[in-house]
Design a protein around this motif. Structure first.
Motif, PDB file in Angstrom:
ATOM      1  N   ALA A  57       0.780  -1.292   0.051  1.00  0.00           N
ATOM      2  CA  ALA A  57       0.108  -0.007   0.022  1.00  0.00           C
ATOM      3  C   ALA A  57       0.807   1.310   0.067  1.00  0.00           C
ATOM      4  N   ASP A  58       1.983   1.074   0.470  1.00  0.00           N
ATOM      5  CA  ASP A  58       2.860   2.389   0.794  1.00  0.00           C
ATOM      6  C   ASP A  58       4.393   1.892   0.870  1.00  0.00           C
ATOM      7  N   PRO A  59       4.900   1.604  -0.343  1.00  0.00           N
ATOM      8  CA  PRO A  59       6.340   0.847  -0.230  1.00  0.00           C
ATOM      9  C   PRO A  59       7.429   1.825   0.284  1.00  0.00           C
ATOM     10  N   ALA A  60       7.379   2.757   0.113  1.00  0.00           N
ATOM     11  CA  ALA A  60       8.344   4.221   0.545  1.00  0.00           C
ATOM     12  C   ALA A  60       8.188   4.297   2.039  1.00  0.00           C
ATOM     13  N   ALA A  61       7.051   3.930   2.582  1.00  0.00           N
ATOM     14  CA  ALA A  61       6.828   3.912   4.159  1.00  0.00           C
ATOM     15  C   ALA A  61       7.366   2.618   4.662  1.00  0.00           C
ATOM     16  N   GLU A  93       9.755   0.859   3.451  1.00  0.00           N
ATOM     17  CA  GLU A  93      11.298   1.001   3.189  1.00  0.00           C
ATOM     18  C   GLU A  93      11.633   1.706   4.431  1.00  0.00           C
ATOM     19  N   ALA A  94      10.935   2.936   4.613  1.00  0.00           N
ATOM     20  CA  ALA A  94      11.477   3.888   5.560  1.00  0.00           C
ATOM     21  C   ALA A  94      11.582   3.431   7.044  1.00  0.00           C
ATOM     22  N   ARG A  95      10.516   2.497   7.314  1.00  0.00           N
ATOM     23  CA  ARG A  95      10.458   1.798   8.447  1.00  0.00           C
ATOM     24  C   ARG A  95      11.472   0.528   8.826  1.00  0.00           C
ATOM     25  N   ALA A  96      11.669   0.009   7.930  1.00  0.00           N
ATOM     26  CA  ALA A  96      12.832  -0.915   7.534  1.00  0.00           C
ATOM     27  C   ALA A  96      14.130  -0.242   7.827  1.00  0.00           C
ATOM     28  N   LEU A  97      14.150   0.911   7.183  1.00  0.00           N
ATOM     29  CA  LEU A  97      15.790   1.421   7.443  1.00  0.00           C
ATOM     30  C   LEU A  97      15.846   2.006   8.659  1.00  0.00           C
ATOM     31  N   LEU A  98      14.832   2.579   9.517  1.00  0.00           N
ATOM     32  CA  LEU A  98      15.016   2.911  10.849  1.00  0.00           C
ATOM     33  C   LEU A  98      15.243   1.718  11.604  1.00  0.00           C
ATOM     34  N   ARG A  99      14.656   0.552  11.415  1.00  0.00           N
ATOM     35  CA  ARG A  99      14.992  -0.616  12.344  1.00  0.00           C
ATOM     36  C   ARG A  99      16.711  -0.998  12.242  1.00  0.00           C
ATOM     37  N   ARG A 100      16.983  -0.845  10.824  1.00  0.00           N
ATOM     38  CA  ARG A 100      18.404  -1.151  10.687  1.00  0.00           C
ATOM     39  C   ARG A 100      19.355  -0.307  11.351  1.00  0.00           C
ATOM     40  N   GLY A 145      11.830   8.929  -2.200  1.00  0.00           N
ATOM     41  CA  GLY A 145      10.458   8.550  -1.476  1.00  0.00           C
ATOM     42  C   GLY A 145      10.504   8.354  -0.095  1.00  0.00           C
ATOM     43  N   VAL A 146      11.771   7.710   0.241  1.00  0.00           N
ATOM     44  CA  VAL A 146      11.980   7.442   1.654  1.00  0.00           C
ATOM     45  C   VAL A 146      12.336   8.880   2.439  1.00  0.00           C
ATOM     46  N   GLN A 147      12.988   9.650   1.701  1.00  0.00           N
ATOM     47  CA  GLN A 147      13.097  11.052   2.441  1.00  0.00           C
ATOM     48  C   GLN A 147      11.765  11.918   2.809  1.00  0.00           C
ATOM     49  N   LYS A 148      10.879  11.493   1.646  1.00  0.00           N
ATOM     50  CA  LYS A 148       9.758  12.378   1.673  1.00  0.00           C
ATOM     51  C   LYS A 148       8.990  11.683   3.172  1.00  0.00           C
ATOM     52  N   TRP A 175       9.529  10.322  14.033  1.00  0.00           N
ATOM     53  CA  TRP A 175      10.238   8.876  13.812  1.00  0.00           C
ATOM     54  C   TRP A 175      11.513   9.328  14.153  1.00  0.00           C
ATOM     55  N   ILE A 176      12.013  10.336  13.486  1.00  0.00           N
ATOM     56  CA  ILE A 176      13.524  10.758  13.684  1.00  0.00           C
ATOM     57  C   ILE A 176      13.766  11.068  14.977  1.00  0.00           C
ATOM     58  N   ALA A 177      12.940  12.051  15.676  1.00  0.00           N
ATOM     59  CA  ALA A 177      13.184  12.333  17.121  1.00  0.00           C
ATOM     60  C   ALA A 177      13.296  10.970  17.817  1.00  0.00           C
ATOM     61  N   GLU A 178      12.466  10.058  17.657  1.00  0.00           N
ATOM     62  CA  GLU A 178      12.685   8.654  18.338  1.00  0.00           C
ATOM     63  C   GLU A 178      13.735   7.868  18.200  1.00  0.00           C
ATOM     64  N   LEU A 179      14.306   7.922  16.777  1.00  0.00           N
ATOM     65  CA  LEU A 179      15.621   7.264  16.476  1.00  0.00           C
ATOM     66  C   LEU A 179      16.774   8.130  17.210  1.00  0.00           C
ATOM     67  N   ALA A 180      16.663   9.426  17.282  1.00  0.00           N
ATOM     68  CA  ALA A 180      17.877  10.093  17.893  1.00  0.00           C
ATOM     69  C   ALA A 180      17.836   9.710  19.349  1.00  0.00           C
ATOM     70  N   ARG A 181      16.688   9.492  20.040  1.00  0.00           N
ATOM     71  CA  ARG A 181      16.564   9.189  21.177  1.00  0.00           C
ATOM     72  C   ARG A 181      16.984   8.117  21.676  1.00  0.00           C
ATOM     73  N   ARG A 182      16.742   6.841  20.741  1.00  0.00           N
ATOM     74  CA  ARG A 182      17.102   5.601  21.127  1.00  0.00           C
ATOM     75  C   ARG A 182      18.689   5.300  20.753  1.00  0.00           C
ATOM     76  N   THR A 183      19.306   6.014  19.549  1.00  0.00           N
ATOM     77  CA  THR A 183      20.749   5.934  19.358  1.00  0.00           C
ATOM     78  C   THR A 183      21.690   6.931  19.978  1.00  0.00           C
ATOM     79  N   GLY A 184      21.108   7.906  20.376  1.00  0.00           N
ATOM     80  CA  GLY A 184      21.868   9.253  20.936  1.00  0.00           C
ATOM     81  C   GLY A 184      22.587   9.907  19.605  1.00  0.00           C
ATOM     82  N   VAL A 185      22.258   9.855  18.536  1.00  0.00           N
ATOM     83  CA  VAL A 185      22.618  10.487  17.285  1.00  0.00           C
ATOM     84  C   VAL A 185      21.473  11.010  16.580  1.00  0.00           C
ATOM     85  N   THR A 186      21.567  12.434  16.326  1.00  0.00           N
ATOM     86  CA  THR A 186      20.442  12.896  15.501  1.00  0.00           C
ATOM     87  C   THR A 186      20.847  12.606  13.893  1.00  0.00           C
TER      88      THR A 186
END
Length: 318
Positions: free
Chosen positions: A260-264, A266-273, A290-293, A301-312
């Motif tokens: 339904a939304d391949p770019a989304a 892919e984006a979620r899978a990227l965040l997991r990696r 498409g992923v950047q969009k 999502w980006i804020a949560e990734l920064a919180r979990r990894t300590g890197v923005t």
């Protein structure tokens, strides 16, 4: 021994039922603000679409189709409803969720974690700093199967399935080489396993090789019956090798969700990696437009990734 593995990911929750080191069921629950399936909530009938049978209701968080209509109900009336089916993506349009009249009390629908916990099977919560138990069980392979529709199976003979969700039904096409009877039998087991693994419901069509002989067709029917949990209905294989299966449909299947939304997806899978990269995690990442969009539209999502990894993180178009 079976075990549910669970991850509270960014943008989605993930769960896999693992048995014999392989994935038997794979589930993804997207983050959501609206009510879940199983929720009982107040709604208002805004339109009667089929007199005496069906209507459209609105509630906090969205709209749904209501069936059956309570006797004597009129447009504008309020009532309690239970959500019984998610919205279904159908190409460029989305089919509204479905609901049914309900009695109180009001309640929320269970989350993915609550559903697997209620199954009675042990649940293990997996975290990013631990070994990747999802990948060890074949997570990426399952996602690729769901996204591409290509499933390779083995048995006494090998073959392949092509899974194609359509607005009318989900279709399985069986491909392989003679002898046809063992091919069809192995394919029946693979189809049943894929239906369970991807949580495919509704109408399902399977195009097997054409088999001559009632006994051969009956063996394929029996293999489907053995591999699919009740309740379901199916036709017997006809002379052209086609079988139709009908299962209860409450949620979007994994192939439908990812396509339904391949770019989304892919984006979620990227965040997991990225979340699983040992520290220090890199700050810059090159991604498809498409992923950047998608990421730009979901700054939390980006804020949560920064919180979990300590890197923005910084995402640039490749």
């Amino acid at each position: 021994m079976s075990e549910w593995l669970y991850e509270a990911g960014i943008g989605e929750a993930r769960a896999v039922l693992v048995a014999d080191a392989g994935i038997v069921e794979a589930r993804i629950e997207l983050e959501q603000t609206g009510p879940r399936i199983g929720a009982v909530l107040p709604a208002r009938l805004v339109e009667i679409t089929v007199k005496g049978r069906e209507g459209r209701v609105s509630f906090a968080g969205g709209e749904a189709m209501l069936a059956p209509l309570p006797p004597g109900i009129t447009q504008g009336s309020t009532l309690l409803v239970e959500l019984v089916r998610e919205a279904i993506p159908e190409g460029r349009r989305t089919k509204l969720p479905r609901c049914a009249p309900a009695e109180g009390p009001e309640r929320g629908g269970p989350s993915l974690l609550e559903r697997i916990t209620a199954s009675g099977v042990a649940v293990r919560t997996c975290r990013a700093h631990e070994p990747d138990h999802f990948e060890a069980a074949g997570w990426s392979e399952v996602l690729e199967e769901a996204q591409t529709g290509d499933i390779v199976f083995t048995g006494s003979v090998g073959g392949a399935l092509r899974v194609s969700p359509t607005p009318a039904m989900t279709l399985f096409d069986v491909d392989g080489y003679p002898p046809l009877e063992p091919l069809a039998l192995a394919a029946a087991r693979a189809v049943a396993a894929a239906i369970v693994r991807f949580d495919i419901g509704g109408s399902i069509g399977v195009d097997f090789p054409t088999l001559t002989g009632k006994a051969a067709r009956g063996a394929v029917d029996a293999a489907l019956d053995a591999g699919l949990p009740q309740p379901f209905e199916r036709t017997a294989m006809n002379g052209f090798g086609f079988v139709q299966i009908v299962r209860r449909r409450a949620r979007v299947s994994l192939p439908e969700l990812l396509r339904a939304d391949p770019a989304a997806a892919e984006a979620r899978a990227l965040l997991r990696r990225i979340e699983r990269i040992p520290p220090p995690a890199p700050a810059q990442h090159r991604v498809a437009p498409g992923v950047q969009k998608v990421l730009a539209a979901n700054p939390h999502w980006i804020a949560e990734l920064a919180r979990r990894t300590g890197v923005t993180p910084i995402f640039e178009v490749a």
